[in-house]
Design an enzyme around this catalytic site. Structure first.
Site, mmCIF file in Angstrom:
data_model
loop_
_atom_site.group_PDB
_atom_site.id
_atom_site.type_symbol
_atom_site.label_atom_id
_atom_site.label_comp_id
_atom_site.label_asym_id
_atom_site.label_seq_id
_atom_site.Cartn_x
_atom_site.Cartn_y
_atom_site.Cartn_z
ATOM 1 N N GLY A 158 45.323 37.308 46.549
ATOM 2 C CA GLY A 158 44.342 37.084 47.613
ATOM 3 C C GLY A 158 43.922 35.651 47.842
ATOM 4 O O GLY A 158 43.457 35.296 48.925
ATOM 5 N N ASP A 171 33.588 40.878 44.745
ATOM 6 C CA ASP A 171 33.006 42.159 45.149
ATOM 7 C C ASP A 171 32.102 42.643 44.006
ATOM 8 O O ASP A 171 30.973 42.166 43.879
ATOM 9 C CB ASP A 171 34.178 43.101 45.455
ATOM 10 C CG ASP A 171 33.762 44.433 46.018
ATOM 11 O OD1 ASP A 171 32.684 44.547 46.578
ATOM 12 O OD2 ASP A 171 34.559 45.396 45.884
ATOM 13 N N THR A 172 32.589 43.513 43.145
ATOM 14 C CA THR A 172 31.763 43.952 42.003
ATOM 15 C C THR A 172 31.579 42.817 40.999
ATOM 16 O O THR A 172 30.622 42.798 40.238
ATOM 17 C CB THR A 172 32.414 45.143 41.268
ATOM 18 O OG1 THR A 172 33.657 44.717 40.699
ATOM 19 C CG2 THR A 172 32.624 46.328 42.189
ATOM 20 N N ASP A 210 43.872 41.453 51.722
ATOM 21 C CA ASP A 210 44.679 42.544 52.277
ATOM 22 C C ASP A 210 43.963 43.870 52.390
ATOM 23 O O ASP A 210 42.913 44.101 51.790
ATOM 24 C CB ASP A 210 45.909 42.761 51.387
ATOM 25 C CG ASP A 210 45.545 43.501 50.095
ATOM 26 O OD1 ASP A 210 44.620 43.042 49.386
ATOM 27 O OD2 ASP A 210 46.155 44.545 49.811
ATOM 28 N N THR A 261 36.521 41.614 38.186
ATOM 29 C CA THR A 261 37.762 40.857 38.006
ATOM 30 C C THR A 261 37.458 39.449 37.514
ATOM 31 O O THR A 261 38.025 38.989 36.511
ATOM 32 C CB THR A 261 38.552 40.784 39.339
ATOM 33 O OG1 THR A 261 38.700 42.102 39.850
ATOM 34 C CG2 THR A 261 39.911 40.149 39.131
ATOM 35 N N LEU A 262 36.542 38.776 38.188
ATOM 36 C CA LEU A 262 36.221 37.393 37.788
ATOM 37 C C LEU A 262 35.565 37.359 36.410
ATOM 38 O O LEU A 262 35.859 36.471 35.609
ATOM 39 C CB LEU A 262 35.317 36.742 38.833
ATOM 40 C CG LEU A 262 36.082 36.043 39.949
ATOM 41 C CD1 LEU A 262 35.174 35.717 41.118
ATOM 42 C CD2 LEU A 262 36.741 34.760 39.421
ATOM 43 N N ARG A 314 47.281 39.976 55.159
ATOM 44 C CA ARG A 314 46.988 38.747 54.407
ATOM 45 C C ARG A 314 47.266 37.517 55.263
ATOM 46 O O ARG A 314 46.673 36.465 55.071
ATOM 47 C CB ARG A 314 47.863 38.663 53.144
ATOM 48 C CG ARG A 314 47.544 39.682 52.069
ATOM 49 C CD ARG A 314 48.265 39.297 50.779
ATOM 50 N NE ARG A 314 48.329 40.388 49.812
ATOM 51 C CZ ARG A 314 47.370 40.682 48.930
ATOM 52 N NH1 ARG A 314 46.262 39.977 48.903
ATOM 53 N NH2 ARG A 314 47.522 41.676 48.071
HETATM 54 P P1 IMP Z 1 35.914 42.792 42.114
HETATM 55 O O1 IMP Z 1 36.519 42.839 40.761
HETATM 56 O O2 IMP Z 1 35.254 44.104 42.473
HETATM 57 O O3 IMP Z 1 34.995 41.625 42.339
HETATM 58 O O4 IMP Z 1 37.120 42.750 43.097
HETATM 59 C C1 IMP Z 1 37.596 41.616 43.659
HETATM 60 C C2 IMP Z 1 38.905 41.921 44.335
HETATM 61 O O5 IMP Z 1 38.849 43.153 45.074
HETATM 62 C C3 IMP Z 1 39.193 40.851 45.347
HETATM 63 O O6 IMP Z 1 39.833 39.753 44.752
HETATM 64 C C4 IMP Z 1 40.044 41.610 46.326
HETATM 65 O O7 IMP Z 1 41.375 41.649 45.879
HETATM 66 C C5 IMP Z 1 39.483 43.022 46.302
HETATM 67 N N1 IMP Z 1 38.502 43.210 47.394
HETATM 68 C C6 IMP Z 1 37.165 43.242 47.293
HETATM 69 N N2 IMP Z 1 36.578 43.409 48.495
HETATM 70 C C7 IMP Z 1 37.590 43.457 49.389
HETATM 71 C C8 IMP Z 1 37.625 43.589 50.823
HETATM 72 O O8 IMP Z 1 36.617 43.678 51.539
HETATM 73 N N3 IMP Z 1 38.870 43.579 51.378
HETATM 74 C C9 IMP Z 1 40.007 43.471 50.646
HETATM 75 N N4 IMP Z 1 40.020 43.328 49.313
HETATM 76 C C10 IMP Z 1 38.807 43.328 48.687
HETATM 77 MG MG MG Z 2 43.824 43.978 47.574
#
Ligand code: IMP
Ligand code: MG
Length: 177
Positions: free
Chosen positions: A42, A101-102, A157, A105-106, A163
């Protein structure tokens, strides 16, 4: 089926914000040994634009994390499927992602990178979907705060599509459902 619902951030707006973030990074890391770590897939577009706006030479590397489980669950199993190849011990590291988002991942990647002994470790994200955060992540550099909507474009995506859109759009899932 998804429906693209107009433009949330157009190319000009994104470019202006990327330049702003890059200027701050250039100032903060002037004279330091900086390694930019792009979170695949991404962040490829954001990384490519951001690094070209920096005023000092930097090293770059790539990491890929895969998450198992659904994003609505409080804790997902995140594994690194492609690790960085650079020895970051004693170096200043900036993790680059397009959207948080949540935060799972980071958070997970920060823990793993910390173990490699960098001199410093910070994060830059373009989009912060703050209402969805389940784990605290310190964002040294953040472009835009966005509400809980699903976005595509500028590297981000939906089922591996969109993308390549040069702008960021909001999508509505299953419009016919
Ligand atoms: P997290 O671990 O929930 O913070 O997820 C982050 C990852 O989820 C991002 O790097 C994206 O790959 C995916 N993601 C989160 N929100 C979106 C969205 O609105 N559209 C597409 N991918 C998302
Ligand atoms: Mg994705």
């Amino acid at each position: 089926m998804i429906e693209i619902r107009g433009t949330l951030f157009d190319e000009q707006t994104i470019a202006k914000k990327v330049k702003e973030l890059a200027d701050r990074i250039s100032t903060d890391y002037a004279g330091k040994d900086l390694v930019l770590v792009c979170i695949l897939k991404g962040a490829v577009v954001f990384m490519a634009d951001l690094m070209r706006c920096l005023s000092m030479p930097v090293a770059i590397d790539f990491v890929r994390a895969a998450s198992y489980g659904v994003s609505t669950e409080p804790s997902r199993n995140i594994v690194i499927t492609k690790d960085i190849e650079t020895d970051i011990k004693g170096k200043h590291v900036l993790l680059v992602d397009t959207i948080i988002d949540t935060g799972e991942t980071l958070h997970c990647l920060l823990e793993k990178m910390k173990g490699k002994g960098p001199a410093s470790l910070e994060v830059v994200v373009l989009l912060d979907k703050k209402p969805r955060r389940t784990v605290a992540v310190t964002l040294a550099y953040r472009g835009f705060e966005i509400p809980d909507v699903f976005v595509v474009g500028y590297g981000v995506d939906c089922a591996e599509q969109y993308r390549n859109l040069p702008y960021i759009s909001v999508v509505r899932m299953n419009p016919d459902a």
